[in-house]
Design an enzyme around this catalytic site. Structure first.
Site, PDB file in Angstrom:
ATOM      1  N   ASP A 344     -67.113 -30.753  -9.057  1.00  0.00           N
ATOM      2  CA  ASP A 344     -67.723 -30.220  -8.018  1.00  0.00           C
ATOM      3  C   ASP A 344     -69.116 -30.830  -8.037  1.00  0.00           C
ATOM      4  OD1 ASP A 344     -68.669 -28.412  -6.041  1.00  0.00           O
ATOM      5  OD2 ASP A 344     -69.392 -26.957  -7.411  1.00  0.00           O
ATOM      6  N   ASP A 652     -67.872 -24.223 -10.402  1.00  0.00           N
ATOM      7  CA  ASP A 652     -68.450 -22.927 -10.685  1.00  0.00           C
ATOM      8  C   ASP A 652     -68.356 -21.796  -9.639  1.00  0.00           C
ATOM      9  OD1 ASP A 652     -70.209 -23.951  -9.052  1.00  0.00           O
ATOM     10  OD2 ASP A 652     -71.838 -24.128 -10.226  1.00  0.00           O
ATOM     11  N   ASP A 656     -64.207 -22.704  -5.679  1.00  0.00           N
ATOM     12  CA  ASP A 656     -63.359 -23.718  -6.652  1.00  0.00           C
ATOM     13  C   ASP A 656     -61.853 -23.204  -7.313  1.00  0.00           C
ATOM     14  OD1 ASP A 656     -65.337 -25.645  -6.391  1.00  0.00           O
ATOM     15  OD2 ASP A 656     -66.832 -24.593  -7.755  1.00  0.00           O
TER      16      ASP A 656
END
Length: 918
Positions: A344, A652, A656
């Protein structure tokens, strides 16, 4: 309008049906479809009807396996079946001691496996907790504050700054609303909301007319109608994705499972052959079966499950020291096999702190150093630090950023955070880097009035009193420049706006992924008490631009470099905009497909048009994916796995979680990570630092190296034991070792000798080699040859000394004790050679792992008890030995070391020499 009972009864699907594109419909049409009035809301009767039909606004919990079932599954292994069968038959044959010892081994393995079993997922509970507990609604024409669990589709909710959306809501009215959707979409900047409909195929992050469950309102207020609750919300869909994601076996467990299945059939076949030969020789069925049991017990590496578990646990301890907390033991080894990291962007590769990096004022371009919310850095022109006195335009540009601002920097325990909009926070930090004190400025030029930011006008303006009253304005480039007819120069003089220069500066900032805001000012008459849009419609003075971005972590840049050097592809999968994502990818140094010298990025909208088959190739060759939805993240991970990639996924946010669970190893952030992400992950980084992943990969490779060393060390023992039994049957001899003696060898040596290999240091160049291919077996051809060599040496040494003792007239118990001790001593000597599979002992240091010598000393102590104590003699059918017998055994051990050292030099000597030369 009211919904009738007939309509409610006839509707079988909730209004949150996936086919409904609420973001694409006009607000009035949404209200009509949901049969509700924006002013009166639902009646109590309608609420009860809908609650009965759609249920409460909660997540459906996932049913978990009971503790008993999880424990019983520990026995669900092919090799364990053989040992359980052997236990039952030995009880039937009244060999009770043997049965107890065999079952004890099985039971201990089951307990250890159960203890390390930590796969009970808590992600769904965390998702439920993430929902707002209270909600303000309009029912029966009256405002009410209710438990958010009681919301139903059609409820009218009121939202203001600081609230979380309690369900998925279609906005009906809003005033200057901004929403932090980073946990759901990954976008680092708060999203400006608007009640106007958007395109039907608009991706999640651009559905400005929607408010999604669990996202936070950072500015403004509004009213909306609930269109989805519980499992039907976007967060609920993520829950389903988590539940649907597979719990994948790790490379190690796959290889061990394949090895176990192969070994199972080999053992059964050899045991059947032994049993048949015994019967043909006229031996009794019971006696023959015990021989077959001895072969099976000898061939099964009973100590392997225990050793693997303990070695992985030691790896967990090492990784914890490098700020990586492992939630599932097998994740340790998986890290060593990883060849793709899907990262990410926000908060993982970047700081998750908006930072002004470029300022344009008075036709000059400046660079701002420092990152994050700490006001540490300088404003530079080229290599020179700028003096504000030399540029009046820059001074006013910075003052406008700090005064035309509703956010504040908070500092606690040395950590700086922003209260309010991150964009405005970045402007204050930039001004403080130039030496401005906000409190002092506000005393000198107190705010008299303000025009808050509105989506319709795209700017904010403030009126300040003091000795020289002034109006400051900030907003989008188009909105601000359209109101300007003059520009402030560095010397304080006014000139015509140089539109070409401004356009060039904006384009240059935007190309680097910076979010650009423009600033303007105007003098105000003394005593002016308020301002309106008419006061800012024209005649303003353009004073400059500020470009900001969520910058990459400096440590992440080096970590990405090291990962790519180690043959690991790093890919960015984010919900942020494509230009921003590509700019950050360039800054951190990602490799990938390029066009016209730039990294190619794929957007979520483009992914919708790509088939699964096409996606496999695109996912493998592309390194940047932007504006990606949670389902698409999951789809990308699956596409990479379809190409036999071992995928690590970092993240996080709530968005996700499905991909974290689907990935071979999910890595969550410990500080900024949501509970959902942590519970779905296999590993949590305590410092939220991508660079810790590189360290964890290094430890993972080391753990796998040491596991391989253990397997290469232990398998020859099982091979030798099986060959000894087979040779005894073929030659019609008595068994050199009994089943309980074999179990003694396998369990004690695995713990006291084999586990010391877990403390071996990382070998040189461990991060210079590529990841192991996913299809590569644990044992290469060369290592298989060594296993056969050492297994044969064990057969020759133990069987020949066993026969020699019988020829000398010793008892069968004494001869079997000699054969058992041969295995113990030769394993101890072979352990020294296995400290490195290719290098000689002098290259890794004779005493670099003292645990090996402590383990050998402990093993010899317990073997002495095995030989010389009456209790052990009774339990394991052993007998005392004299000095000459021990001398012959140790002589055999010395011969084995010499032969293995010569084999290692012949096979790997030239390779080691080349590595040293490099």
């Amino acid at each position: 309008m009211r919904v009738t009972e007939e309509k409610m009864a006839g509707s079988k699907r909730p209004p949150s049906d996936k086919k409904r594109q609420w973001h694409h419909l006009e607000a009035a049409e949404v209200m009509e479809l949901l049969q509700v009035s924006a002013y009166d809301g639902l009646s109590d009767k309608e609420v009860e009807q809908r609650k009965e039909q759609y249920g409460r606004n909660i997540m459906t919990p996932k049913k978990q396996q009971s503790a008993f079932v999880r424990f019983m599954l520990q026995f669900h292994q092919p090799l364990i079946y053989i040992l359980l069968a052997a236990t039952v038959v030995t009880i039937f044959l009244e060999e009770y001691i043997d049965a107890i010892v065999i079952f004890a081994v099985v039971f201990i393995n089951a307990i250890i496996g159960y203890v390390q079993e930590s796969k009970a997922l808590q992600a769904i509970d965390a998702l439920a907790k993430s929902m707002t507990p209270r909600a303000q609604v309009i029912r029966n024409g009256v405002k009410q504050n209710i438990d958010a669990k009681e919301l139903v589709p059609g409820d009218i909710v009121l939202i203001q700054s600081g609230d979380k959306f309690p369900a998925d809501v279609r906005l009906v009215q809003q005033r200057d609303m901004k929403v932090d959707e980073s946990a759901l979409t990954g976008e680092s900047v708060s999203v400006e909301k608007n009640a106007a409909p958007v395109g039907a195929d608009t991706v999640l992050g651009d559905r400005f007319s929607m408010g999604f469950s669990s996202t936070m309102v950072t500015y403004g207020h509004g009213k909306g109608v609930v269109v989805a609750t519980g499992d039907q919300t976007e967060v609920g869909k993520i829950q389903k994705s988590i539940a649907g994601a597979q719990d994948l076996d790790t490379p190690l467990t796959i290889k061990i499972k394949e090895f176990s299945q192969l070994l199972l059939w080999v053992i059964l076949a050899l045991s059947a052959i032994v049993f048949a030969i015994g019967l043909l020789r006229g031996q009794g069925a019971g006696e023959t079966f015990m021989v077959a049991v001895a072969l099976a017990v000898g061939a099964i590496p009973e100590g392997l499950p225990v050793a693997v578990t303990i070695m992985l646990a030691l790896g967990v301890s090492k990784m914890a020291k490098r700020r990586a907390i492992i939630r599932k033991l097998v994740a340790v080894e998986t890290l060593g096999s990883t060849n793709v990291i899907c990262s990410d962007k926000t908060g993982t590769l970047t700081e998750n702190q908006m930072t002004v990096q470029r300022i344009a004022a008075g036709d000059r371009l400046y660079t701002v150093t420092g990152i994050g919310y700490r006001p540490e850095g300088e404003i530079m022109e080229g290599k020179q630090q700028v003096e504000l006195a030399s540029n009046t335009a820059l001074e006013h540009c910075l003052k406008a950023g700090i005064l035309c601002n509703d956010s504040f920097i908070k500092e606690k325990d040395g950590l700086c955070t922003i209260e309010g909009d991150p964009t405005e926070g970045a402007l204050e930090v930039a001004a403080r880097k130039a030496g401005f004190d906000r409190k002092l400025l506000e005393q000198e030029q107190p705010r008299e009035d303000a025009i808050p930011f509105e989506s319709e006008y795209q700017y904010m303006a403030t009126l300040h009193g003091g000795a020289q009253p002034v109006i400051y304005l900030k907003g989008s480039v188009e909105a601000v420049l359209d109101r300007c007819d003059k520009a402030l120069q560095p010397d304080g003089q006014l000139s015509e706006v140089n539109w070409a220069t401004v356009d060039e500066q904006v384009a240059k900032m935007a190309s680097k992924g910076l979010r650009v805001l423009a600033f303007a000012m105007a003098g105000a008459p003394a005593g002016m008490a308020g301002i309106g849009h008419d006061d800012t419609s024209s005649g303003l003075i353009y004073i400059g631009l500020q470009g900001m971005i969520d910058p990459p972590r400096q440590e992440a840049v080096e970590a990405v470099k090291l990962c790519q050097q180690a043959g690991i592809d790093v890919k960015m999968i984010t919900g942020d905009h494509a230009i921003t994502a590509a700019a950050i990818a360039e800054q951190v140094g990602l490799n990938g497909r390029r066009e016209n010298g730039r990294l190619v990025s794929i957007t979520g909208k483009e992914l919708q048009e790509i088939t699964d088959e096409e996606l496999e190739g695109i996912a493998e060759n592309t390194s940047v994916f932007a504006r990606v939805s949670p389902d698409q993240k999951l789809r990308l991970v699956k596409a990479l796995q379809a190409r036999d990639k071992i995928v690590a996924m970092t993240g996080d946010g709530v968005n996700d979680a499905p991909a974290l669970k689907q990935a071979n190893i999910g890595i969550a952030m410990g500080i900024t990570g949501t509970d959902v992400a942590k519970d779905a992950a296999d590993m949590v980084l305590t410092d939220d630092n991508f660079s810790s992943i590189e360290g964890a990969v290094e430890e993972g490779r080391s753990v796998f190296d040491n596991l391989t060393k253990f397997i290469v060390w232990t398998l020859p023992t099982n091979l030798g034991e099986g060959l000894v039994i087979l040779a005894a049957v073929i030659l019609g001899s008595q068994l050199p070792v009994q089943p309980v003696q074999i179990l003694w060898i396998n369990m004690t040596t695995a713990v006291l000798l084999g586990l010391t290999l877990a403390f071996e240091r990382k070998e040189p160049g461990i991060m210079d080699r590529p990841p192991r291919p996913s299809g590569e077996a644990i044992l290469t051809r060369d290592l298989i040859m060594r296993t056969l060599l050492v297994g044969s040496l064990l057969l020759i040494a133990s069987f020949s000394l066993f026969l020699y003792e019988l020829e000398q007239g010793t008892t069968i118990a004494e001869a079997q004790t000699v054969a058992t001790t041969v295995f113990i001593v030769l394993e101890a000597f072979y352990l020294l050679s296995c400290r490195s599979l290719v290098r000689p002992l002098r290259d890794i240091g004779y005493f670099s792992n003292m645990w090996v010598f402590y383990g050998i000393a402990a093993m010899f102590f317990f073997q002495a008890l095995f030989i010389y104590t009456p209790a052990m003699n009774t339990l394991f059918h052993s007998s005392p030995l004299d000095g000459m017998q021990l001398l012959r055994i140790f002589g055999a051990g010395l011969i084995l070391v010499i032969i293995v050292s010569v084999e290692k030099h012949l096979r790997y000597g030239s390779l080691v020499k080349k590595e040293k030369q490099r």
